[in-house]
Design a protein around this motif. Structure first.
Motif, short mmCIF file in Angstrom:
data_model
loop_
_atom_site.label_atom_id
_atom_site.label_comp_id
_atom_site.label_asym_id
_atom_site.label_seq_id
_atom_site.Cartn_x
_atom_site.Cartn_y
_atom_site.Cartn_z
N ARG A 197 0.83 -1.20 0.00
CA ARG A 197 0.00 0.00 0.00
C ARG A 197 0.87 1.26 0.00
O ARG A 197 0.94 1.98 -0.98
CB ARG A 197 -0.94 0.00 1.20
N LYS A 198 1.56 1.54 1.10
CA LYS A 198 2.40 2.73 1.18
C LYS A 198 3.89 2.42 1.22
O LYS A 198 4.68 3.10 0.57
CB LYS A 198 1.99 3.58 2.38
N ALA A 201 5.37 1.96 -2.31
CA ALA A 201 5.44 3.21 -3.06
C ALA A 201 6.59 4.08 -2.56
O ALA A 201 7.33 4.68 -3.35
CB ALA A 201 4.12 3.96 -2.96
N ARG A 202 6.77 4.13 -1.23
CA ARG A 202 7.86 4.94 -0.67
C ARG A 202 9.22 4.37 -1.08
O ARG A 202 10.16 5.11 -1.39
CB ARG A 202 7.74 4.97 0.85
N GLN A 211 6.79 9.57 -8.47
CA GLN A 211 5.75 9.36 -7.48
C GLN A 211 4.51 8.71 -8.07
O GLN A 211 3.97 7.73 -7.53
CB GLN A 211 5.37 10.71 -6.84
N VAL A 215 3.02 4.90 -7.25
CA VAL A 215 1.67 4.64 -6.75
C VAL A 215 0.95 3.65 -7.66
O VAL A 215 0.28 2.71 -7.18
CB VAL A 215 0.87 5.96 -6.65
N SER A 218 2.20 0.14 -7.11
CA SER A 218 1.72 -0.44 -5.84
C SER A 218 0.27 -0.87 -5.95
O SER A 218 -0.16 -1.80 -5.24
CB SER A 218 1.88 0.58 -4.72
N ARG A 219 -0.50 -0.24 -6.85
CA ARG A 219 -1.91 -0.61 -7.00
C ARG A 219 -2.09 -1.94 -7.71
O ARG A 219 -3.18 -2.53 -7.69
CB ARG A 219 -2.66 0.48 -7.79
N ASP A 335 -6.64 8.93 -8.83
CA ASP A 335 -5.20 9.14 -8.74
C ASP A 335 -4.47 8.69 -10.00
O ASP A 335 -3.41 9.22 -10.33
CB ASP A 335 -4.64 8.39 -7.53
N GLN A 380 -9.24 -0.26 6.09
CA GLN A 380 -9.15 1.20 6.06
C GLN A 380 -10.49 1.87 6.38
O GLN A 380 -10.53 3.08 6.64
CB GLN A 380 -8.68 1.67 4.69
#
Length: 576
Positions: A197-198, A201-202, A211, A215, A218-219, A335, A380
């Motif tokens: 999730r995060k 991506a980071r 960026q 993202v 990661s999806r 996004d 979430q």
């Protein structure tokens, strides 16, 4: 003319071809997320996985041509799937049968018809009875119930569907039946999906990936996880060790059918359809408004009703389950750069291609992996920080939120939601039944009047000025009357009572009767009642009443005016 009736035409004309590549990319990314989610949510609803795929083909296309949101991704959603599962288990039992599958189509048709009727009669405001705290508590409670409902798929223990405590107790008693291969697939999938999730991506950004690209990559985690788990399960022949897999999924597109129209269950399933329609619409419109605001766009709430209604009817005809605008998918769609609903058409097309040519590839897909996708997706929805903020700001709203969040997993979806709605209305009545009332005085040297407990003001001993900070209606009429009567009874010098009506937008019949009686009671003690700063709509209603005519004929005593002038004179002379 086409753009007036078909928003998609207007959207594409305004965007032109410059953003066409953005829509295509967004459609591809959303499809990558929707394919495993669609099958997972069908499993959550107790339906075969193909019904999740079918619900991801025709409904998004219908919405694309009718809906006003440019980024809302319509399809199966977790909360609606759980409500479908609950309704079907009540009426058809926990077994997957053809009757239950038909029941899902009936629910979709009823949900669509209700939403469509609400759109035609423009009554979208009715859903405002589900307050934000109640909806937040409902989604959090539903998320907890969804997560516990997936314990059987994550552990391999055959647990019966039940409430939160029943599931936990049954799981704890049968922990010795834990199936290790199933648990490994489930825990590893949950871990990978959470990391993707995060953190992923980071990491990619730290390695120099842009960026937006990080993202997007990661999806793709859910589909990559599905493919990897399927390959491993097939290669290791894990099914032979007792691992539960999806099994055969029919190839092909849904064939429109109307056999469900003559099936039984329409009346029995209607209450559940009403709640599914309300929750689905509120969730969809909430997401659509947030995404539209980011690009300074607008949505039409009543058109959304019609669009979601037609989408659900299309889902029923296509042999699928109720649909709504999904939060996670819509955010991914936005996004990824979606500018118009053409992205939804791209998504539906790709899902259709998978349904026609590639369903055989998912035969060895472990149910534990689909359960992991569900758990990570709904986790979430549990908004603890938001709940604490609401609790700190308004305890009554906090009570409604936590009561709903507790009632949903303990008492059930429908009962929990109804309790939340009922409690929020009761708390509203209780809160407004004791309205804030302030005694006012004049700010020195001005014509402004403020609360005597908050400001240094001048007052007259013969005049009581009271501001009622609430609409006057049956629930608070008695409290207002008691307050004013008590003030008059304890002050023998009063000659006039002035009600400042600047905060009053409505006076119902009960409050009107109270004011008429109050005026008569004041007159009996030699006190006159007056209104000030009455709003136009309120005055229009009062003008034709006995109270309105009586107040119009009276003027505040000249002695009061002279007293204010004398007070000003004393201030100027420096007198005590």
């Amino acid at each position: 003319m086409a753009s007036s009736y078909i928003p998609l035409v207007k959207q594409m004309r305004e965007s032109g071809t410059a953003h066409l590549s953005d829509d295509i990319l967004a459609g591809v990314i959303t499809a990558i997320l929707l394919i495993p989610q669609g099958m997972a949510y069908a499993m959550l609803a107790g339906l075969p996985p193909e019904m999740g795929l079918y619900a991801s083909i025709l409904p998004p296309i219908v919405y694309a041509f009718i809906g006003s949101s440019r980024a809302l991704a319509v399809g199966p959603v977790a909360v609606a799937a759980l409500m479908v599962a609950n309704a079907l288990s009540v009426h058809y039992g926990n077994e997957s049968t053809e009757a239950a599958f038909t029941g899902a189509m009936i629910l979709a048709a009823e949900t669509g018809a209700l939403l469509l009727l609400m759109g035609i009669f423009r009554v979208g405001a009715l859903v405002s009875f589900i307050s934000h705290p109640v909806l937040s508590g409902f989604t959090s409670g539903a998320a907890i119930l969804i997560i516990t409902s997936q314990l059987k798929h994550l552990s391999g223990i055959n647990l019966e569907r039940g409430d939160l405590f029943a599931t936990i107790v049954s799981f704890s008693h049968r922990i010795n039946e834990l199936h290790v291969p199933t648990l490994l697939f489930g825990l590893i999938s949950v871990t990978l999906l959470l990391l993707a999730r995060k953190p992923l991506a980071r990491l990619l950004v730290a390695l120099g990936v842009a960026q937006k690209s990080a993202v997007i990559i990661s999806r793709t985690a859910p589909l990559v996880t599905v493919i990897g788990a399927t390959v491993i399960a097939s290669a290791s022949q894990a099914e032979g060790y007792g691992l539960s897999v999806v099994g055969a999924i029919p190839n092909g597109l849904p064939i429109p059918a109307f056999a469900f129209l003559s099936a039984e269950g329409w009346v029995d399933l209607l209450p559940s359809a009403i709640l599914i329609a309300l929750v689905g619409y509120v969730e969809s419109v909430s997401v659509a408004k947030v995404l539209a605001a980011r690009r300074r766009q607008k949505i039409d709430a009543n058109r959304e009703l019609a669009a979601l209604g037609m989408s659900n009817i299309a889902s029923a005809i296509g042999g699928a389950m109720p649909v709504a605008g999904g939060f996670s998918r819509s955010v991914v769609n936005f996004d990824a750069g979606a500018r118009t609903q053409f992205a939804a058409i791209v998504t539906a097309t790709l899902v259709a291609v998978v349904a026609v040519f590639f369903t055989d590839w998912f035969y060895y897909l472990p149910d534990a992996v689909l359960a992991a996708i569900i758990v990570v997706a709904v986790f979430q929805l549990i908004d603890i920080s938001g709940a604490m903020s609401i609790w700190r700001y308004d305890r009554a709203d906090g009570v409604a939120l936590f009561a709903t969040a507790l009632a949903v997993p303990v008492l059930g979806i429908e009962s929990g939601l109804l309790i939340g709605i009922g409690l929020s209305l009761v708390l509203y009545l209780w809160r407004t039944s004791q309205p804030h009332m302030a005694i006012l005085g004049r700010m020195p040297g001005t014509d402004h009047f403020r609360n005597i407990n908050r400001h240094q003001v001048d007052t007259l001993p013969t005049v009581l000025i009271v501001r009622v900070d609430e609409n006057l209606y049956f629930a608070n009429a008695g409290a207002v009357e008691s307050y004013l009567m008590q003030k008059v009874a304890t002050d023998d010098d009063l000659s006039d009572v002035v009600l400042l009506m600047s905060a009053v937008n409505y006076i119902d019949s009960s409050a009107l009767e109270m004011l008429e009686h109050l005026e008569q009671d004041f007159l009996a003690t030699g006190v006159s009642m007056h209104f000030a700063e009455v709003k136009g709509p309120v005055m229009d209603r009062l003008r034709h009443t006995h109270l309105g005519k009586s107040l119009a004929d009276k003027r505040i005593h000249l002695s009061a005016k002279h007293a204010w002038e004398a007070l000003d004179e004393e201030i100027r002379e420096g007198s005590d």
